[in-house]
Design an enzyme around this catalytic site. Sequence first.
Site, mmCIF file in Angstrom:
data_model
loop_
_atom_site.group_PDB
_atom_site.id
_atom_site.type_symbol
_atom_site.label_atom_id
_atom_site.label_comp_id
_atom_site.label_asym_id
_atom_site.label_seq_id
_atom_site.Cartn_x
_atom_site.Cartn_y
_atom_site.Cartn_z
ATOM 1 N N HIS A 49 29.808 75.666 36.510
ATOM 2 C CA HIS A 49 28.471 75.226 36.112
ATOM 3 C C HIS A 49 27.715 76.397 35.487
ATOM 4 O O HIS A 49 28.168 77.548 35.542
ATOM 5 C CB HIS A 49 27.697 74.654 37.309
HETATM 6 C C1 T46 Z 1 26.433 80.013 41.373
HETATM 7 C C2 T46 Z 1 27.706 80.481 41.950
HETATM 8 C C3 T46 Z 1 27.983 81.928 41.662
HETATM 9 C C4 T46 Z 1 22.827 75.447 49.394
HETATM 10 O O1 T46 Z 1 22.435 74.595 50.194
HETATM 11 N N1 T46 Z 1 22.035 76.520 49.106
HETATM 12 C C5 T46 Z 1 22.412 77.488 48.223
HETATM 13 O O2 T46 Z 1 21.657 78.442 48.013
HETATM 14 C C6 T46 Z 1 23.685 77.367 47.585
HETATM 15 C C7 T46 Z 1 24.148 78.411 46.581
HETATM 16 C C8 T46 Z 1 24.463 76.278 47.863
HETATM 17 N N2 T46 Z 1 24.037 75.346 48.763
HETATM 18 C C9 T46 Z 1 24.935 74.229 49.100
HETATM 19 C C10 T46 Z 1 25.127 73.234 47.970
HETATM 20 C C11 T46 Z 1 26.536 72.743 48.170
HETATM 21 O O3 T46 Z 1 26.535 71.666 49.070
HETATM 22 O O4 T46 Z 1 26.224 74.760 49.387
HETATM 23 C C12 T46 Z 1 27.233 73.919 48.859
HETATM 24 C C13 T46 Z 1 28.161 74.704 47.952
HETATM 25 O O5 T46 Z 1 27.463 75.074 46.742
HETATM 26 P P1 T46 Z 1 28.148 75.095 45.312
HETATM 27 O O6 T46 Z 1 29.200 74.061 45.243
HETATM 28 O O7 T46 Z 1 27.064 75.043 44.269
HETATM 29 O O8 T46 Z 1 28.820 76.552 45.316
HETATM 30 P P2 T46 Z 1 29.571 77.322 44.149
HETATM 31 O O9 T46 Z 1 30.319 78.400 44.816
HETATM 32 O O10 T46 Z 1 30.303 76.412 43.248
HETATM 33 O O11 T46 Z 1 28.387 77.991 43.262
HETATM 34 C C14 T46 Z 1 27.515 78.945 43.819
HETATM 35 C C15 T46 Z 1 26.062 78.658 43.442
HETATM 36 O O12 T46 Z 1 25.742 77.314 43.820
HETATM 37 C C16 T46 Z 1 25.786 78.820 41.974
HETATM 38 O O13 T46 Z 1 24.397 78.843 41.737
HETATM 39 O O14 T46 Z 1 26.011 80.488 40.324
HETATM 40 O O15 T46 Z 1 27.852 80.243 43.352
#
Ligand code: T46
Length: 136
Positions: A49
Amino acid sequence: MQVVKYVFQPHGDDRGQLVALEENKDIPFKIKRVYYMYDTGEGVTRGHHAHKHLEQILICIHGRCKIRLNNGHETKVVPLEKPYEGLYVANNMWREMFDFSPDAVLMVLASELYDESDYIRNYDDFLKFVKQQEDK
Ligand code: T46
């Protein structure tokens, strides 16, 4: 495509190393949120993303991983292997994190609180976003 990697100054002595990060000084924005990921499974790729506004610094504080950055025209892979290195990731970069070592802890310093509406999760929407920014 410019990759901005910070090398932080460790304060080392005979006890070991310590890195201190201050907002608007070592980190080029006010830090509103810190999160980290660990126990990432073998072969897993996270991310896929971009963001509308968010700026971040990624630091692999233990172990190693790789970050693939894509600005809509070009892709670069940046290894993160040192706890004193930070990769700046601007909003308009499609990012993927992969090749995590089993002991990797990837810590992220973020300029904004968590906001799902800031995510661009569809690649075609990302390309449209990049074009809009360039046409401004
Ligand atoms: C990015 C890359 C480097 C939260 O509740 N709070 C938070 O601050 C974050 C980051 C995530 N979440 C929850 C949302 C999802 O249910 O944690 C779960 C996993 O998040 P996500 O699938 O977005 O994680 P990544 O590793 O794909 O991406 C993350 C960040 O979301 C994104 O902003 O730039 O790390």
